[in-house]
Write a protein that holds these residues in place. Structure first.
Motif, PDB file in Angstrom:
ATOM      1  N   PHE A 205       0.798  -1.298  -0.135  1.00 48.58           N
ATOM      2  CA  PHE A 205      -0.299  -0.461   0.211  1.00 48.58           C
ATOM      3  C   PHE A 205       0.602   1.125   0.053  1.00 48.58           C
ATOM      4  O   PHE A 205       1.699   1.191   0.736  1.00 48.58           O
ATOM      5  CB  PHE A 205      -1.128  -0.857   1.217  1.00 48.58           C
ATOM      6  N   ILE A 206       0.765   1.779  -1.262  1.00 52.25           N
ATOM      7  CA  ILE A 206       1.555   3.600  -0.896  1.00 52.25           C
ATOM      8  C   ILE A 206       0.426   4.577  -0.744  1.00 52.25           C
ATOM      9  O   ILE A 206      -0.170   4.674  -1.641  1.00 52.25           O
ATOM     10  CB  ILE A 206       2.518   3.974  -2.679  1.00 52.25           C
ATOM     11  N   ASP A 207       1.207   5.684  -0.019  1.00 46.52           N
ATOM     12  CA  ASP A 207       0.316   6.726   0.006  1.00 46.52           C
ATOM     13  C   ASP A 207       1.361   8.018  -0.380  1.00 46.52           C
ATOM     14  O   ASP A 207       2.229   8.276  -0.185  1.00 46.52           O
ATOM     15  CB  ASP A 207      -0.089   6.896   1.173  1.00 46.52           C
ATOM     16  N   LEU A 208       0.680   8.332  -1.637  1.00 51.37           N
ATOM     17  CA  LEU A 208       1.051   9.708  -1.871  1.00 51.37           C
ATOM     18  C   LEU A 208       0.862  11.105  -1.796  1.00 51.37           C
ATOM     19  O   LEU A 208       1.428  11.663  -2.583  1.00 51.37           O
ATOM     20  CB  LEU A 208       1.449   9.354  -3.467  1.00 51.37           C
ATOM     21  N   ARG A 209      -0.162  11.067  -0.867  1.00 47.08           N
ATOM     22  CA  ARG A 209      -0.506  12.192  -0.345  1.00 47.08           C
ATOM     23  C   ARG A 209       0.338  13.900  -0.562  1.00 47.08           C
ATOM     24  O   ARG A 209      -0.149  14.614  -1.481  1.00 47.08           O
ATOM     25  CB  ARG A 209      -1.768  12.407  -0.159  1.00 47.08           C
ATOM     26  N   HIS A 210       1.148  12.935   0.016  1.00 50.67           N
ATOM     27  CA  HIS A 210       2.407  14.593   0.676  1.00 50.67           C
ATOM     28  C   HIS A 210       3.387  14.388   0.324  1.00 50.67           C
ATOM     29  O   HIS A 210       4.339  14.850   0.964  1.00 50.67           O
ATOM     30  CB  HIS A 210       1.740  14.469   2.388  1.00 50.67           C
ATOM     31  N   CYS A 211       3.323  14.022  -0.785  1.00 49.26           N
ATOM     32  CA  CYS A 211       4.701  13.009  -1.505  1.00 49.26           C
ATOM     33  C   CYS A 211       5.295  14.224  -1.862  1.00 49.26           C
ATOM     34  O   CYS A 211       5.468  14.331  -3.203  1.00 49.26           O
ATOM     35  CB  CYS A 211       4.446  11.824  -2.103  1.00 49.26           C
ATOM     36  N   THR A 212       6.226  15.118  -1.542  1.00 44.51           N
ATOM     37  CA  THR A 212       6.460  16.444  -1.709  1.00 44.51           C
ATOM     38  C   THR A 212       8.579  16.503  -1.213  1.00 44.51           C
ATOM     39  O   THR A 212       7.988  15.764  -0.571  1.00 44.51           O
ATOM     40  CB  THR A 212       5.578  17.461  -1.494  1.00 44.51           C
ATOM     41  N   CYS A 213       8.538  17.589  -1.708  1.00 46.26           N
ATOM     42  CA  CYS A 213       9.844  17.745  -1.210  1.00 46.26           C
ATOM     43  C   CYS A 213       9.690  18.487   0.256  1.00 46.26           C
ATOM     44  O   CYS A 213       8.599  18.752   0.556  1.00 46.26           O
ATOM     45  CB  CYS A 213      10.792  18.708  -1.998  1.00 46.26           C
ATOM     46  N   PRO A 214      11.033  18.410   1.297  1.00 44.25           N
ATOM     47  CA  PRO A 214      10.305  19.186   2.791  1.00 44.25           C
ATOM     48  C   PRO A 214      10.086  20.408   2.640  1.00 44.25           C
ATOM     49  O   PRO A 214       8.819  20.429   3.977  1.00 44.25           O
ATOM     50  CB  PRO A 214      12.101  19.304   3.400  1.00 44.25           C
ATOM     51  N   ARG A 219       6.415  18.177  -6.329  1.00 41.65           N
ATOM     52  CA  ARG A 219       5.216  17.002  -6.426  1.00 41.65           C
ATOM     53  C   ARG A 219       6.992  15.699  -6.578  1.00 41.65           C
ATOM     54  O   ARG A 219       7.700  15.711  -7.727  1.00 41.65           O
ATOM     55  CB  ARG A 219       4.925  17.153  -7.358  1.00 41.65           C
ATOM     56  N   LEU A 220       7.324  14.972  -6.185  1.00 40.26           N
ATOM     57  CA  LEU A 220       8.017  13.860  -6.538  1.00 40.26           C
ATOM     58  C   LEU A 220       7.811  12.428  -6.739  1.00 40.26           C
ATOM     59  O   LEU A 220       8.500  11.600  -6.681  1.00 40.26           O
ATOM     60  CB  LEU A 220       9.237  13.518  -5.366  1.00 40.26           C
ATOM     61  N   ALA A 221       6.703  11.919  -5.927  1.00 34.36           N
ATOM     62  CA  ALA A 221       5.054  11.206  -6.687  1.00 34.36           C
ATOM     63  C   ALA A 221       5.647  10.456  -7.627  1.00 34.36           C
ATOM     64  O   ALA A 221       6.155   9.092  -7.738  1.00 34.36           O
ATOM     65  CB  ALA A 221       3.940  11.273  -6.557  1.00 34.36           C
ATOM     66  N   ASP A 222       5.761  10.811  -9.030  1.00 33.86           N
ATOM     67  CA  ASP A 222       6.751  10.382 -10.132  1.00 33.86           C
ATOM     68  C   ASP A 222       8.018   9.600 -10.457  1.00 33.86           C
ATOM     69  O   ASP A 222       7.864   8.734 -10.999  1.00 33.86           O
ATOM     70  CB  ASP A 222       6.486  11.096 -11.925  1.00 33.86           C
ATOM     71  N   GLN A 223       9.333   9.795  -8.793  1.00 32.36           N
ATOM     72  CA  GLN A 223      10.349   9.570  -8.697  1.00 32.36           C
ATOM     73  C   GLN A 223       9.834   8.689  -7.653  1.00 32.36           C
ATOM     74  O   GLN A 223      11.841   7.595  -8.294  1.00 32.36           O
ATOM     75  CB  GLN A 223      10.797  10.242  -9.530  1.00 32.36           C
ATOM     76  N   VAL A 224       9.499   8.895  -7.313  1.00 36.63           N
ATOM     77  CA  VAL A 224       9.690   8.276  -5.325  1.00 36.63           C
ATOM     78  C   VAL A 224      10.007   6.377  -5.766  1.00 36.63           C
ATOM     79  O   VAL A 224      10.933   6.810  -4.798  1.00 36.63           O
ATOM     80  CB  VAL A 224       8.280   7.968  -4.187  1.00 36.63           C
ATOM     81  N   GLY A 245      -3.349   9.340  -3.810  1.00 35.60           N
ATOM     82  CA  GLY A 245      -3.058  10.194  -4.028  1.00 35.60           C
ATOM     83  C   GLY A 245      -2.106  10.474  -4.846  1.00 35.60           C
ATOM     84  O   GLY A 245      -1.601  11.447  -4.422  1.00 35.60           O
ATOM     85  N   SER A 246      -2.393   9.278  -5.541  1.00 37.03           N
ATOM     86  CA  SER A 246      -1.635  10.095  -7.316  1.00 37.03           C
ATOM     87  C   SER A 246      -2.452  10.237  -8.508  1.00 37.03           C
ATOM     88  O   SER A 246      -3.312   9.910  -8.266  1.00 37.03           O
ATOM     89  CB  SER A 246      -0.420   8.744  -7.387  1.00 37.03           C
ATOM     90  N   SER A 247      -1.615  11.620  -9.170  1.00 36.93           N
ATOM     91  CA  SER A 247      -2.582  11.860 -11.031  1.00 36.93           C
ATOM     92  C   SER A 247      -2.817  10.689 -12.143  1.00 36.93           C
ATOM     93  O   SER A 247      -1.131   9.583 -11.392  1.00 36.93           O
ATOM     94  CB  SER A 247      -2.295  12.995 -11.687  1.00 36.93           C
ATOM     95  N   ARG A 248      -3.256  10.491 -12.752  1.00 39.53           N
ATOM     96  CA  ARG A 248      -3.063   9.105 -13.836  1.00 39.53           C
ATOM     97  C   ARG A 248      -2.147   8.536 -14.138  1.00 39.53           C
ATOM     98  O   ARG A 248      -0.929   7.943 -14.772  1.00 39.53           O
ATOM     99  CB  ARG A 248      -3.736   9.649 -14.810  1.00 39.53           C
ATOM    100  N   SER A 249      -1.036  10.451 -14.633  1.00 38.93           N
ATOM    101  CA  SER A 249       0.024  10.126 -15.269  1.00 38.93           C
ATOM    102  C   SER A 249       0.970   9.884 -13.997  1.00 38.93           C
ATOM    103  O   SER A 249       1.916   9.015 -14.664  1.00 38.93           O
ATOM    104  CB  SER A 249       0.784  12.207 -16.079  1.00 38.93           C
ATOM    105  N   GLU A 250       0.591   9.955 -12.611  1.00 39.29           N
ATOM    106  CA  GLU A 250       2.310   9.606 -11.786  1.00 39.29           C
ATOM    107  C   GLU A 250       1.521   7.834 -11.469  1.00 39.29           C
ATOM    108  O   GLU A 250       3.115   7.338 -11.709  1.00 39.29           O
ATOM    109  CB  GLU A 250       1.653  10.216 -10.090  1.00 39.29           C
ATOM    110  N   LYS A 251       0.989   7.178 -11.611  1.00 44.16           N
ATOM    111  CA  LYS A 251       0.260   6.005 -12.197  1.00 44.16           C
ATOM    112  C   LYS A 251       1.228   4.956 -12.730  1.00 44.16           C
ATOM    113  O   LYS A 251       2.011   4.154 -12.417  1.00 44.16           O
ATOM    114  CB  LYS A 251      -0.806   5.894 -11.328  1.00 44.16           C
ATOM    115  N   GLU A 252       1.217   5.765 -14.407  1.00 44.97           N
ATOM    116  CA  GLU A 252       1.540   5.399 -15.292  1.00 44.97           C
ATOM    117  C   GLU A 252       2.829   5.463 -15.070  1.00 44.97           C
ATOM    118  O   GLU A 252       4.078   4.363 -15.300  1.00 44.97           O
ATOM    119  CB  GLU A 252       1.199   6.058 -16.419  1.00 44.97           C
TER     120      GLU A 252
END
Length: 305
Positions: A205-214, A219-224, A245-252
């Motif tokens: 289970f991956i939660d990316l709602r707050h997946c950002t820099c400090p 937004r860092l979700a597309d590379q995490v 918590g990710s967009s369609r492009s991030e999921k891809e």
């Protein structure tokens, strides 16, 4: 006289589930701020009744697979767990039985971790300097602890917004860049490396709602999921991955990243792990005492608070 073990096995297992399987099991000392800040966390995320596992050897052997195999374990930072795994065979064996894992990529967890470790590391350094025998391991440990102390400098984060605007068009490394690299190295990168090495998962289970820099500006979700120095899942990819918590492009992008991380024996060494970052097993062992010291102090602070 009728005993508990006269009940059918299926009934006993339901009792075990009621006591041991909860919404989440948090691997301490760090618990994600996503749950720490939840207004109903005490009601929703109650603790499993671990004392049940101590009731008898038979209950332990019957209930432990349910506790480890059916709970969702939420992990924020893994250094303490990695040290425990290397020292204790039982910990290593138990970790291999976990099937459901949650990873929360939340920049707030880095801030909390940095403040906690930044406060405790100087004390640990003093203890090591005073009590540890002179050795090359001690020198290396003191050097690395000093680097971590400097990386987690709270003053640096308080000045970040000023520097971020001041160096906006500058090619030099900014405090923003350093903090983002710290987040990758000390929190998400280490966690992903440990997870890929250790677990044979059915569910991730991956939660990316707050997946950002400090700071929250990038937004860092597309590379995490590309971070860490181990690139592949040594024991195989999870059967099912759920992303929140990710967009369609991030999921891809995440799906493509996971596809590349399937382990097979034809991979080259540099496709399996980053040789420049990989640490020798004996090198990791020398930090166990230091990690235990930090863990103990953090728990003392939590209890006192």
């Amino acid at each position: 006289m009728v005993s508990f073990f006269d009940l059918p096995r299926s009934i006993r297992e339901e009792i075990y589930r009621h006591a041991l399987v909860k919404a989440r099991v948090f691997v301490r000392p760090f618990i994600s701020m996503e749950y720490m800040l939840h207004p109903d966390r005490a009601k929703i995320y109650d603790n499993p009744n671990i004392a049940l596992l101590c009731a008898s050897h038979r209950i332990y052997h019957e209930a432990k697979p349910i506790y480890l195999g059916e709970n969702i374990f939420s992990i924020v930072q893994v250094d303490m767990l990695a040290a425990a795994r290397m020292e204790n065979r039982r910990v290593a064996k138990n970790l291999r039985q976990i099937r459901r894992l949650e990873l929360i990529f939340d920049n707030r967890d880095y801030k909390y971790m940095a403040e906690s470790l930044g406060t405790e590391i100087p004390t640990v350094m003093t203890e090591v300097e005073d009590w540890a025998d002179e050795s090359s391991a001690k020198k290396v440990a003191m050097r690395d602890l000093g680097e971590m102390r400097d990386h987690f400098d709270i003053r640096q984060r308080k000045q970040l917004n000023h520097h971020l605007h001041q160096h906006k068009n500058d090619n030099k490394e900014t405090p923003h860049d350093r903090l983002t690299e710290n987040l990758k190295k000390y929190l998400w990168g280490r966690t992903l490396t440990f997870v890929r090495q250790t677990f044979r998962l059915t569910h991730l289970f991956i939660d990316l709602r707050h997946c950002t820099c400090p700071v929250g500006c990038c937004r860092l979700a597309d590379q995490v999921l590309d971070w860490g120095w181990v690139y592949v899942w040594i024991h195989g990819l999870p059967d099912e991955v759920q992303v929140r918590g990710s967009s369609r492009s991030e999921k891809e992008v995440i799906a493509r990243s996971l596809d590349r991380q399937s382990f097979h024996f034809k991979l080259k060494i540099d496709e399996v792990y980053d040789q420049s970052r990989a640490q020798d097993y004996r090198g990791l062992m020398q930090y166990n005492v230091l990690l235990r010291s930090v863990y103990r102090k953090l728990n003392e602070n939590i209890t006192a608070g």
